[in-house]
Design a protein around this motif. Structure first.
Motif, PDB file in Angstrom:
ATOM      1  N   MET A 235      29.848  49.762  33.517  1.00  0.00           N
ATOM      2  CA  MET A 235      31.053  49.184  32.912  1.00  0.00           C
ATOM      3  C   MET A 235      30.780  47.885  32.156  1.00  0.00           C
ATOM      4  O   MET A 235      31.619  47.435  31.371  1.00  0.00           O
ATOM      5  N   LYS A 236      29.607  47.288  32.389  1.00  0.00           N
ATOM      6  CA  LYS A 236      29.239  46.092  31.626  1.00  0.00           C
ATOM      7  C   LYS A 236      29.324  46.376  30.114  1.00  0.00           C
ATOM      8  O   LYS A 236      29.700  45.485  29.341  1.00  0.00           O
ATOM      9  N   GLY A 237      28.991  47.598  29.719  1.00  0.00           N
ATOM     10  CA  GLY A 237      29.008  47.943  28.292  1.00  0.00           C
ATOM     11  C   GLY A 237      30.386  47.677  27.689  1.00  0.00           C
ATOM     12  O   GLY A 237      30.562  46.739  26.892  1.00  0.00           O
ATOM     13  N   PRO A 238      31.400  48.477  28.085  1.00  0.00           N
ATOM     14  CA  PRO A 238      32.721  48.248  27.473  1.00  0.00           C
ATOM     15  C   PRO A 238      33.309  46.878  27.791  1.00  0.00           C
ATOM     16  O   PRO A 238      33.930  46.253  26.933  1.00  0.00           O
ATOM     17  N   LEU A 239      33.088  46.382  29.005  1.00  0.00           N
ATOM     18  CA  LEU A 239      33.718  45.098  29.369  1.00  0.00           C
ATOM     19  C   LEU A 239      33.168  43.941  28.544  1.00  0.00           C
ATOM     20  O   LEU A 239      33.900  43.027  28.147  1.00  0.00           O
ATOM     21  N   SER A 240      31.874  43.986  28.229  1.00  0.00           N
ATOM     22  CA  SER A 240      31.311  42.890  27.425  1.00  0.00           C
ATOM     23  C   SER A 240      31.873  42.919  26.001  1.00  0.00           C
ATOM     24  O   SER A 240      32.060  41.867  25.380  1.00  0.00           O
ATOM     25  N   ASP A 313      28.158  29.280  27.415  1.00  0.00           N
ATOM     26  CA  ASP A 313      28.762  29.027  28.721  1.00  0.00           C
ATOM     27  C   ASP A 313      30.115  29.714  28.906  1.00  0.00           C
ATOM     28  O   ASP A 313      30.783  29.507  29.925  1.00  0.00           O
ATOM     29  N   MET A 314      30.563  30.490  27.939  1.00  0.00           N
ATOM     30  CA  MET A 314      31.883  31.117  28.064  1.00  0.00           C
ATOM     31  C   MET A 314      31.803  32.283  29.043  1.00  0.00           C
ATOM     32  O   MET A 314      30.960  33.152  28.897  1.00  0.00           O
ATOM     33  N   ARG A 315      32.679  32.291  30.035  1.00  0.00           N
ATOM     34  CA  ARG A 315      32.715  33.374  31.013  1.00  0.00           C
ATOM     35  C   ARG A 315      33.956  34.235  30.760  1.00  0.00           C
ATOM     36  O   ARG A 315      34.944  33.760  30.194  1.00  0.00           O
ATOM     37  N   PRO A 316      33.919  35.516  31.186  1.00  0.00           N
ATOM     38  CA  PRO A 316      35.084  36.380  30.969  1.00  0.00           C
ATOM     39  C   PRO A 316      36.372  35.773  31.534  1.00  0.00           C
ATOM     40  O   PRO A 316      37.448  35.955  30.976  1.00  0.00           O
ATOM     41  N   GLN A 317      36.252  35.022  32.614  1.00  0.00           N
ATOM     42  CA  GLN A 317      37.458  34.416  33.215  1.00  0.00           C
ATOM     43  C   GLN A 317      38.059  33.355  32.294  1.00  0.00           C
ATOM     44  O   GLN A 317      39.286  33.182  32.255  1.00  0.00           O
ATOM     45  N   HIS A 318      37.207  32.639  31.560  1.00  0.00           N
ATOM     46  CA  HIS A 318      37.727  31.683  30.577  1.00  0.00           C
ATOM     47  C   HIS A 318      38.546  32.434  29.521  1.00  0.00           C
ATOM     48  O   HIS A 318      39.616  31.993  29.099  1.00  0.00           O
ATOM     49  N   VAL A 319      37.999  33.562  29.106  1.00  0.00           N
ATOM     50  CA  VAL A 319      38.664  34.347  28.059  1.00  0.00           C
ATOM     51  C   VAL A 319      39.975  34.925  28.590  1.00  0.00           C
ATOM     52  O   VAL A 319      40.982  34.971  27.884  1.00  0.00           O
ATOM     53  N   VAL A 375      42.698  38.741  37.366  1.00  0.00           N
ATOM     54  CA  VAL A 375      41.324  38.247  37.154  1.00  0.00           C
ATOM     55  C   VAL A 375      41.263  36.768  37.529  1.00  0.00           C
ATOM     56  O   VAL A 375      40.346  36.312  38.232  1.00  0.00           O
ATOM     57  N   LEU A 376      42.263  36.018  37.075  1.00  0.00           N
ATOM     58  CA  LEU A 376      42.299  34.581  37.391  1.00  0.00           C
ATOM     59  C   LEU A 376      42.540  34.365  38.883  1.00  0.00           C
ATOM     60  O   LEU A 376      41.943  33.483  39.507  1.00  0.00           O
ATOM     61  N   GLY A 377      43.396  35.210  39.457  1.00  0.00           N
ATOM     62  CA  GLY A 377      43.660  35.096  40.894  1.00  0.00           C
ATOM     63  C   GLY A 377      42.379  35.292  41.698  1.00  0.00           C
ATOM     64  O   GLY A 377      42.101  34.555  42.657  1.00  0.00           O
ATOM     65  N   GLU A 378      41.573  36.248  41.279  1.00  0.00           N
ATOM     66  CA  GLU A 378      40.309  36.493  41.970  1.00  0.00           C
ATOM     67  C   GLU A 378      39.359  35.303  41.807  1.00  0.00           C
ATOM     68  O   GLU A 378      38.711  34.860  42.757  1.00  0.00           O
ATOM     69  N   GLU A 379      39.330  34.767  40.582  1.00  0.00           N
ATOM     70  CA  GLU A 379      38.466  33.622  40.299  1.00  0.00           C
ATOM     71  C   GLU A 379      38.856  32.422  41.172  1.00  0.00           C
ATOM     72  O   GLU A 379      38.003  31.682  41.659  1.00  0.00           O
TER      73      GLU A 379
END
Ligand code: FAD
Length: 387
Positions: A235-240, A313-319, A375-379
């Motif tokens: 899933m890294k493919g589509p998620l990235s 340094d950008m993480r998916p959670q920032h996005v 996603v943010l809740g998990e973070e």
């Protein structure tokens, strides 16, 4: 144009040039007709090569004809395109972030040479097939599958809600590879003229109408091994790819909101009731003050995201935070702008209601508002709420 805390003063020459090119393009080629396209449910296809010529598809990539501009420049481009219409920005996002990016990041040398220059020029159109009729927010449950067949694979399954599928030359189809252990998700480059591919248009949309959306049907579609993206599995493919596209949305939504604000501000100055402009009423001024503040806060988040992305340094959670916040902001403020325009505000002669309708899609695609909340809740807690 609203830039209340003078963020644009810090732009370098290239960033200013890209902003201005996109702004002029939207003024000249998009704004005059986009209301008609929205009403008709069509995309101005003649703009696709023109957008390529101007370097609007993934200019932040390096090589294969892409100039590797800064992430701020790329963000500004998305902001200006979405000030025109979310359909236009979606075209550039899908082509650049969802199709060119994975080919660039995970493709073979042959795939890069075949597709990247052509797509960069808008001579070939790509689409991204992840969502399925039964699997939207949870794409990892996808049913589309690839079975080994000699030197290649046979694909079966269906994708839906795919931007540009009816006009695409090639689709990146994400499917489970049944020939490998644990059925990993792999990316397959599927030319849409292959036997067994169908791409029906979805016509009933009340949002993102100036954009073509369709399905992808895959009925025993053979693709050679050379069409598999070799550099990624899982899933890294589509998620990235989605992280790249969501970055553009975080910027783009600000453009839609800014366009609503500018339209409402002008209207408040021009429209007279009770013997003078409605902009002299405190109620209208409060709306403009709030709108300008919310847009400025969203801009600040987008600019900071660009800095993080630039230095790696950008993480998916920032996005997630930026996409979630900025789209919600645009959704709310487009509604306020619409109400300031009174009866005229419900027509396609003015942009706010079109942007408002578009925001329903932007709020939903690329991870719904709810999913980004989780996603943010998990973070923030370390506890995952969406399994
Ligand atoms: P569902 O996942 O069924 O969600 C329904 C509701 O349930 C939502 O409100 C959601 O937030 C909520 N929900 C779901 N799970 C949870 C949970 N765990 N907790 C709380 N609430 C939850 N997809 C592509 O692959 N490629 C494209 O190019 C593309 N373009 C699109 C263009 C348009 C115009 C639209 C509308 C969609 C597009 N999509 C595309 C699909 C889009 O990404 C999906 O619609 C989105 O991911 C949501 O999936 P869904 O519609 O199946 O909703």
């Amino acid at each position: 144009m609203l830039d209340f805390v003078q963020l644009e003063q810090d732009l370098d020459q290239e960033e200013r040039m890209i902003r201005d090119t996109a702004r002029e393009f939207v003024e000249e080629h998009v704004k005059p007709d986009v209301g008609d396209h929205f009403e008709a449910g069509t995309f101005p296809k003649e703009l696709i090569p023109k957008m390529g010529e101007l370097g609007f598809y993934a200019p932040n990539l390096e090589g294969y004809g892409s100039p590797n501009v800064s992430e701020t420049a790329y963000g500004l481009l998305m902001q200006e395109l979405e000030a025109g219409d979310s359909g236009l920005r979606s075209m550039a996002s899908v082509q650049g972030a969802l199709v060119m990016y994975p080919i660039h990041a995970y493709g073979s040398e042959e795939q890069k040479e075949e597709w990247l220059p052509a797509m960069g020029q808008g001579e070939a159109i790509g689409c991204f097939g992840l969502t399925e009729p039964e699997h939207g927010s949870n794409p990892s449950a996808m049913e589309t599958r690839a079975e080994r067949d000699g030197d290649g694979y046979v694909l079966n399954g269906s994708k839906t809600w795919i931007t540009n599928s009816p006009i695409a030359d090639v689709a990146i189809v994400w499917a489970r590879d049944r020939s490998a252990e644990d059925d990993p998700v792999r990316g397959f480059l599927v030319e849409t003229d292959r036997d067994g591919v169908s791409t029906n248009k979805i016509t009933e949309k009340l949002s993102l109408r100036a954009s073509i959306t369709g399905e992808i049907g895959l009925n025993d579609v053979y693709v050679p091994e050379a069409n598999v993206l070799p550099g990624v599995s899982g899933m890294k493919g589509p998620l990235s790819c989605l992280t790249q596209a969501r970055y553009g949305i975080a910027w783009g939504a600000v453009g839609a909101a800014r366009d609503c604000f500018e339209e409402a501000r002008q209207y408040a100055i021009d429209r007279e009731q009770f013997g003078g402009p409605i902009g002299r009423f405190q109620l209208q001024q409060q709306k403009l003050a709030e709108m300008a503040t919310q847009i400025t806060l969203a801009q600040l988040l987008a600019y900071r995201l660009a800095e993080l992305k630039e230095r790696g340094d950008m993480r998916p959670q920032h996005v997630s935070m930026a996409k979630r916040n900025n789209v919600r902001m645009a959704r709310e403020q487009s509604k306020v702008a619409r109400e300031m325009l009174g009866g005229n505000g419900i027509t396609t002669d003015y942009s706010p209601m079109r942007h408002m309708a578009n925001m329903e899609t932007v709020y939903t695609y690329e991870g719904t508002h709810d999913i980004h909340t989780l996603v943010l809740g998990e973070e923030l807690t370390g506890l995952k709420a969406y399994q």
